[in-house]
Design an enzyme around this catalytic site. Structure first.
Site, PDB file in Angstrom:
ATOM      1  N   CYS A 134       0.831  -1.209   0.000  1.00  0.00           N
ATOM      2  CA  CYS A 134       0.000   0.000   0.000  1.00  0.00           C
ATOM      3  C   CYS A 134       0.867   1.260   0.000  1.00  0.00           C
ATOM      4  O   CYS A 134       1.411   1.654   1.037  1.00  0.00           O
ATOM      5  CB  CYS A 134      -0.932  -0.001   1.216  1.00  0.00           C
ATOM      6  SG  CYS A 134      -1.944   1.483   1.339  1.00  0.00           S
ATOM      7  N   CYS A 137      -0.384   4.114   2.196  1.00  0.00           N
ATOM      8  CA  CYS A 137      -0.128   3.930   3.630  1.00  0.00           C
ATOM      9  C   CYS A 137       1.342   4.157   3.971  1.00  0.00           C
ATOM     10  O   CYS A 137       1.672   4.782   4.965  1.00  0.00           O
ATOM     11  CB  CYS A 137      -0.470   2.504   4.067  1.00  0.00           C
ATOM     12  SG  CYS A 137      -1.973   1.846   3.373  1.00  0.00           S
ATOM     13  N   ASP A 138       2.235   3.615   3.165  1.00  0.00           N
ATOM     14  CA  ASP A 138       3.640   3.541   3.567  1.00  0.00           C
ATOM     15  C   ASP A 138       4.603   4.392   2.740  1.00  0.00           C
ATOM     16  O   ASP A 138       5.785   4.495   3.086  1.00  0.00           O
ATOM     17  CB  ASP A 138       4.107   2.067   3.503  1.00  0.00           C
ATOM     18  CG  ASP A 138       3.294   1.194   4.460  1.00  0.00           C
ATOM     19  OD1 ASP A 138       2.932   1.690   5.535  1.00  0.00           O
ATOM     20  OD2 ASP A 138       3.019   0.034   4.121  1.00  0.00           O
TER      21      ASP A 138
END
Ligand code: NDP
Length: 313
Positions: A134, A137-138
């Site tokens: 992701c 997200c990261d």
């Protein structure tokens, strides 16, 4: 037989948010946590984009918080797997893996989706230490660094262009010599100067350093499937972007799904193709897949569930 007004399947942000709202509406929901209690977020480290956590939070803590909040209002959260749902008549008969049978007036499906990985050992080894599925997200953790994205579909194109905004360089590793992504997404990739596409390349191994619990990716060993040539690229992030599999096996031939298996919900609603069954979170969302959007649809599902019950009397 045990009876409930609202049975929730799944324990990610969608499931727990549905539980918070359903419990506060006095539906006394029963929630089955499934195979991976807490859902996909329990496999991530830092969550920095969920509103309200000003200093960020790690995934497992956030899920514990959501569970606490849901049980505070009376949600009955249980270990266990739903093994069958009879969608043909109401109340719906639901079977649990411990042999229990429950009758539910409404069901909220929040079983999520599972990211696809190549399945090589080194991917697993560096999970949470440079391996991610992701970018939203990261990606932030790789600001100014070099990263690799694996895949050639719309997800890969989207992840690569997202990462290119913040990373120094993005290698897009694809096993063929043309992308599967839509023409519009391909154009964005081709027009992004810091994306280099490595055509006909496959991943042999993810490499890095490991010291106790600390692990960090520092490269990927690739091979060219046309020439057999091997090479290593130096990257600190490895983003798998092969797509997701929605967890909908239980509902095959019972609820309407798209060709990939995502549940289809009515516009501006979480209603599935069967009255009284609602779907929230990644199980019905292939576009956004964020904790906050999952939580949003979880809230909608609980409100629609309450309304549905009210309309039956
Ligand atoms: P896709 O199935 O479209 O693409 C998966 C990609 O991963 C393909 O390029 C495939 O290669 C590659 N791949 C799969 N398995 C392997 C493997 N073992 N080794 C190497 N490569 C592999 O999935 P997406 O998630 O990209 O898209 C799914 C659907 O969601 C599509 O309909 C897409 O349009 C849609 N979507 C739309 C978005 C948008 O509109 N913004 C964003 C994301 C998805 P190959 O091409 O060789 O098969």
């Amino acid at each position: 037989m045990e009876k409930t007004k609202c049975l929730i399947i799944g324990s990610g942000p969608a499931g727990y948010t549905a539980a918070i709202y359903a419990a506060r509406a006095d539906l006394k929901p029963i929630l089955y946590e499934g195979l991976q209690p807490g859902g996909q977020l329990t496999t991530t480290t830092e969550v920095d984009n969920f509103p309200g956590y000003a200093d960020g939070v790690d995934g497992p803590t956030m899920m514990e918080d959501l569970k606490k909040q849901a049980t505070r209002f009376g949600t009955d959260a249980r270990w266990g797997m739903v093994t069958n749902v009879d969608t043909t008549k109401r109340p719906f008969k639901v079977n649990i893996d411990d042999g229990k049978e429950i009758e539910a007036e409404t069901i909220i499906i929040a079983t999520g989706a599972t990211a696809k990985y190549l399945g090589i050992e080194s991917e697993e080894k560096f999970m949470g230490g440079g391996v991610s599925a992701c970018a939203t997200c990261d990606g932030f953790f790789y600001k100014g660094k070099d990263v690799a994205v694996i895949g050639g579909g719309d997800t890969a194109a989207e992840e690569a262009t997202y990462l290119a905004n913040m990373c120094n360089k993005v290698y897009l590793i694809h096993r063929r010599d043309e992308l599967r992504a839509s023409k519009a997404m391909q154009k964005r990739v081709f027009n992004t100067p810091n994306i280099e596409i490595l055509w006909n390349h496959e991943v042999k191994e993810v490499v890095g350093v490991e010291e106790g619990f600390n692990k960090a990716v520092n490269g990927v060993i690739l091979f060219n499937n046309k020439t057999g040539e091997e090479k290593k690229i130096d990257v600190e992030g490895y983003f798998v972007a092969l797509g997701h599999t929605p967890n909908t096996d239980l509902f095959k031939n019972k609820l309407e799904m798209d060709n990939i298996g995502y549940l289809i919900t009515k516009p501006d609603s979480t209603a599935s193709s069967v009255d009284g069954i609602f779907a929230a979170g990644d199980v019905q969302d292939k576009h956004f897949r964020q904790a906050i959007t999952a939580a949003g649809t979880g809230c909608m599902a609980a409100m629609e569930s309450e309304r549905f019950i009210g309309e039956q009397v």
